[in-house]
Design an enzyme around this catalytic site. Sequence first.
Site, PDB file in Angstrom:
ATOM      1  N   LEU A   1       0.814  -1.211   0.000  1.00 21.82           N
ATOM      2  CA  LEU A   1       0.000   0.000   0.000  1.00 21.82           C
ATOM      3  C   LEU A   1       0.847   1.260   0.000  1.00 21.82           C
ATOM      4  O   LEU A   1       0.424   2.313  -0.486  1.00 21.82           O
ATOM      5  CB  LEU A   1      -0.927   0.012   1.218  1.00 21.82           C
ATOM      6  CG  LEU A   1      -1.929  -1.127   1.327  1.00 21.82           C
ATOM      7  CD1 LEU A   1      -2.655  -1.071   2.660  1.00 21.82           C
ATOM      8  CD2 LEU A   1      -2.931  -1.074   0.184  1.00 21.82           C
ATOM      9  N   GLY A   2       2.049   1.197   0.593  1.00 24.16           N
ATOM     10  CA  GLY A   2       2.910   2.366   0.673  1.00 24.16           C
ATOM     11  C   GLY A   2       4.153   2.041   1.458  1.00 24.16           C
ATOM     12  O   GLY A   2       4.310   0.946   2.013  1.00 24.16           O
TER      13      GLY A   2
ATOM     14  N   GLY B   1       9.992   5.800   5.952  1.00 27.65           N
ATOM     15  CA  GLY B   1      11.219   5.558   6.687  1.00 27.65           C
ATOM     16  C   GLY B   1      11.091   4.418   7.675  1.00 27.65           C
ATOM     17  O   GLY B   1      12.074   3.755   8.017  1.00 27.65           O
TER      18      GLY B   1
ATOM     19  N   GLY C   1       9.377   1.627   7.144  1.00 31.13           N
ATOM     20  CA  GLY C   1       9.274   0.355   6.456  1.00 31.13           C
ATOM     21  C   GLY C   1       8.169   0.391   5.422  1.00 31.13           C
ATOM     22  O   GLY C   1       7.920   1.435   4.806  1.00 31.13           O
TER      23      GLY C   1
ATOM     24  N   VAL D   1       4.035  -0.923   4.121  1.00 31.65           N
ATOM     25  CA  VAL D   1       2.687  -1.302   4.568  1.00 31.65           C
ATOM     26  C   VAL D   1       2.049  -2.146   3.472  1.00 31.65           C
ATOM     27  O   VAL D   1       2.064  -1.769   2.289  1.00 31.65           O
ATOM     28  CB  VAL D   1       1.824  -0.064   4.863  1.00 31.65           C
ATOM     29  CG1 VAL D   1       0.412  -0.495   5.281  1.00 31.65           C
ATOM     30  CG2 VAL D   1       2.447   0.792   5.959  1.00 31.65           C
TER      31      VAL D   1
ATOM     32  N   LYS E   1       1.885  -3.328   8.865  1.00 30.11           N
ATOM     33  CA  LYS E   1       3.037  -2.424   8.887  1.00 30.11           C
ATOM     34  C   LYS E   1       4.276  -3.254   9.244  1.00 30.11           C
ATOM     35  O   LYS E   1       4.403  -3.747  10.361  1.00 30.11           O
ATOM     36  CB  LYS E   1       2.786  -1.316   9.920  1.00 30.11           C
ATOM     37  CG  LYS E   1       3.874  -0.279  10.038  1.00 30.11           C
ATOM     38  CD  LYS E   1       3.424   0.794  11.047  1.00 30.11           C
ATOM     39  CE  LYS E   1       4.460   1.839  11.288  1.00 30.11           C
ATOM     40  NZ  LYS E   1       4.023   2.842  12.290  1.00 30.11           N
TER      41      LYS E   1
ATOM     42  N   ASP F   1       3.661  13.378  16.868  1.00 27.06           N
ATOM     43  CA  ASP F   1       3.937  13.289  15.430  1.00 27.06           C
ATOM     44  C   ASP F   1       2.648  13.395  14.625  1.00 27.06           C
ATOM     45  O   ASP F   1       2.397  12.608  13.710  1.00 27.06           O
ATOM     46  CB  ASP F   1       4.662  11.986  15.106  1.00 27.06           C
ATOM     47  CG  ASP F   1       5.347  12.044  13.734  1.00 27.06           C
ATOM     48  OD1 ASP F   1       5.557  13.164  13.234  1.00 27.06           O
ATOM     49  OD2 ASP F   1       5.656  10.984  13.180  1.00 27.06           O
TER      50      ASP F   1
END
Length: 813
Positions: free
Chosen positions: A503-504, A507, A509, A511, A525, A622
Site C-alpha cells: 500500500l505504501g 522511513g 518500512g 505497509v 506495517k 507526530d
Amino acid sequence: MGTAFATVFVLVFLISLCKSDDQLTPAKPLHPGDMLISDGGVFALGFFSPTKSNATLYVGIWYHKIPNRTVVWVANRDNPITAPSSAMLFISNSSDLVLSESGGHTLWEARNNITTGGSGATVVLLNSGNLVLRSPNHTILWQSFDHLTDTILPGMKLLLKYNGQVAQRIVSWKGPDDPSTGNFSLSGDPNSDFQVLVWNGTSPYWRSGAWNGALVSATFQSNTSSVTYQTIINKGNEIYMMYSVSDDSPSMRLMLDYTGTIKMLIWNSNLFAWSVLFSNPSYTCERYASCGPFGYCDAAEAFPTCKCLDGFKPDGLNISRGCVRKEQMKCSYGDSFLTLPGMKTPDKFLYIRNRSLDECMEECRHNCSCTAYAYANLSTASMMGDTSRCLVWMGELLDLAKVTGGGENLYLRLPSPTAVKKETDVVKIVLPVVASLLILTCICLVWICKSRGKQRSKEIQNKIMVQYLSASNELGAEDVDFPFIGFEEVVIATNNFSSYNMLGKGGFGKVYKGILEGGKEVAVKRLSKGSGQGIEEFRNEVVLIARLQHRNLVKLVGCCIHEDEKLLIYEYLPNKSLDAFLFDATRKTVLDWPNRFKIIKGVARGLLYLHQDSRLTIIHRDLKAGNILLDAEMSPKISDFGMARIFGGNQQQANTTRVVGTYGYMSPEYAMEGIFSVKSDIYSFGILLLEIISGFRISSPHLIMGFPNLIAYSWSLWKDGNARDLVDSSVVESCPLHEVLRCIHIALLCIQDHPDDRPLMSSVVFMLENNTAPLPQPKQPIFFVHKKRATEYARENMENSVNGVSITALEGR
C-alpha cells in the site's frame, strides 16, 4: 446654603433625564437614541441597525443586559427607516402605535381594534419581552407576543391551529444582517394536529414527527440547574405550543435562523456567548424526506447517514432515492409487524379515533395498503374525550428517523415467513442427519489433533511476546490484553509480502494489504531493520493502541514478533492517508468542504480523547497529514503512536534531548528546547488545520511565492483581512465562508508561540462546534526560518522520510 440647594437641584434634574422608563405615552414619543427598558432591566426597545452602517434603522426588542445585542422582535422588518433623523415611534390620537419618518410617512403601525372610551393609551415593555399597547383601564389593545418574527421567548404562545387552519408562524431573517422576511418559516401542519414543520418557501424542509402523547416535556440542564418545559395545549378549536423555564434560569430563546435551523439557545455567562441546547435539522439526512421512501436517517450514529428499514434494500446505488422491499407483500393475514423503537414517525399518516392498541393493529392488518402503524395514549391530550392516537400509513413511508433519547415504537408490516414443509417419511430426515454427524465427528477429531500442536506453539510465542512487551516503560503494572497474530498467518495474508499487496512505504518500512482467515481485510506495517522506529517505539505503539479505543483512533488488530521481524496489524482503511488526497491535484476534489470539516472535527475529538478523556494522558508528538488515515466514509483516524508519550498524575510537561517528530509540525518550545506537553500536539493540529484549509504543505515555499512557509503566508493574509485567499481553490466557491474563516482563526490560535497562549483541545472542540462562541485575537507567530544548510539537510532527509535536522538531538520523521 443656596449653593448646596442648587447642586442638589441639578443632580435631581440630571437623574430625571437619565432615568430608564418602561412606558411610552402620547406625550413622550421615542426617537433614535431613546430606549424603553423593562422594569427589571431584562429587555430594551429602541432603534437599531443590524450592520455597522446606520443608513437604515429598525425598531426592535433585544436583551438589555447581554453585551452582544440579540434582537428577538422587529416591528418594521420589511420596511426599514431610511431617514433616521426624522424617525419617531408614537401613540396616535386613535390609540394606535405608529412608526413614521419624514413627512409623516407611516412605515409600520399596530392598530387598536378595540373600541374604548377616550384616549390615554400607553405602551409598556414587560420583563417577559412582550410589548403591550393598553388602555387607561389596562385592557390590552395590542401586544407583540401575538405578532411573532423569528423568535419564541419563554411564556410566548405559538398558535399552531385555529378552527383547523394554520394560525401563526415564525419567519426567519433573510440573512445574518437582514431582518426582512426570509425563506424559512415554522408553523403547525395544515394536514394534522400532531406535528410542526419548517418550510422553505412552500416546500417542507424539516418535520418534528407526530407528538406521542407527552404534552409536557422537560429538559434538565446540569450546568445551569435549570429546567426547560415544552407544553402543547389543545383546547379543541385551538392548539398552541409554548416554552417556559424554571425560576432563576439564564436567558433562553427558541429561534429559526436564516439557514432554516431551529435552535434552542441559552446564555452562558461564563463564555459571554449563546450556547446551543439543541438544533434541528442538525444533519443533512434530517432534512425532510432526504432518505427517500422507506429510508430513514440514523441520528443515533456518530455521523448520521441514510439507511434502509429492515426488510428493505437501497433502490439503486444512491440511497437518497429511497429503498424497496426485498420481498414483495402478498397481503395475507399472517403478515408480521416488526417493532422499530425510538423512531420519528413518518409523514402523511391517517389518524383513526377511538381505537385501542390491538384495534389499531387490526385496522392496519385488514387493509392491504397499510404499511405501518403507531399508537400512543393521549390521556390528557384532547378536550373531545378521545384518549387514543392511532396512526396508520398507506403506501410509502416518508421522512423517518431513528433518534436518541426520544421517539416511539413504529410497527412495520413485513411479509409472513415462508412456511416450512413437513416431511412425512421419518427415514428421509434421520438418515442424512446421522450421516452428517458421523462426518462432522471425524473432521472434528482431525482438527483437534492439528490445533493442539498449533495452540501449544502459539502459547509459547504469546508468552515470549508478553515478556518482550512488558519491558516497555509505558506498560506499567497494568494487565493489557495483547492481540497476537502468528507470523505464518501474516505471510499467508499478504501473499508472502507481495509487491502487489504493498500500500505504501516510508522511513519506518512498508505497509501491505492482507486478508486474514475469515476474510477480514487488514493493513500490515512491516518495520524495516533500519527504521527510525526501533524496539522501544514498537513496544510503545502496541501498548498504547491496545489500551485506547475511540472512533477517531486507528484500531490495532494484532501484532507479531518473529526473529528480526516486527509487524503491526491494523484495521484496513481503503482511502489510505489524508495527504494522499490533500496534496494531490487530481484527487483533492474528493475533499469538498463538508468532508474537510468532518476530518477537522474528527481529528480534534481524537486528540481530545488522547489528552483528556482516556484513562491516560497521551502526547502524540507526530501529528501530521500522513498520520491521519481515512475510512470508506472519509472519517479520520489518528495513527502512528510510536513516538507517543504518557503523562502520569499531575504531570503537565516533560523535557527530552531526543526530539522526535516532523519538521514544520513541531512547536517552537519542543524543537528548540525539547519541552513537550499537550500544547505541542495542539500546535501540530493548528498546522494540520492550515494545510486542510489551504491544500498546501507546511513545507511548500515554492508554491507560495514570497513567503518562507505556510505560517507566514497565513498570517499575512489574516492580518490584511484577506484570509479568504488562503482557502483551497477547489472548495472556496462552495464552502460557507464564515465557517472556514473561523477555522483559520482557530488554527492561528493553535500555533501561538507560547504554549500558554494556545487553547486546550477541549476549547478547540467547543470552538469548532459552537459558531457563536467568541474567539480571542491571535498574536503573530514565529515563522521558523532556518539557515540554508539546515533547510537543505532537512529537505534531503524528508524525501527519505527519516529526517535528521539537528536541533538538540532532533530526529524528524
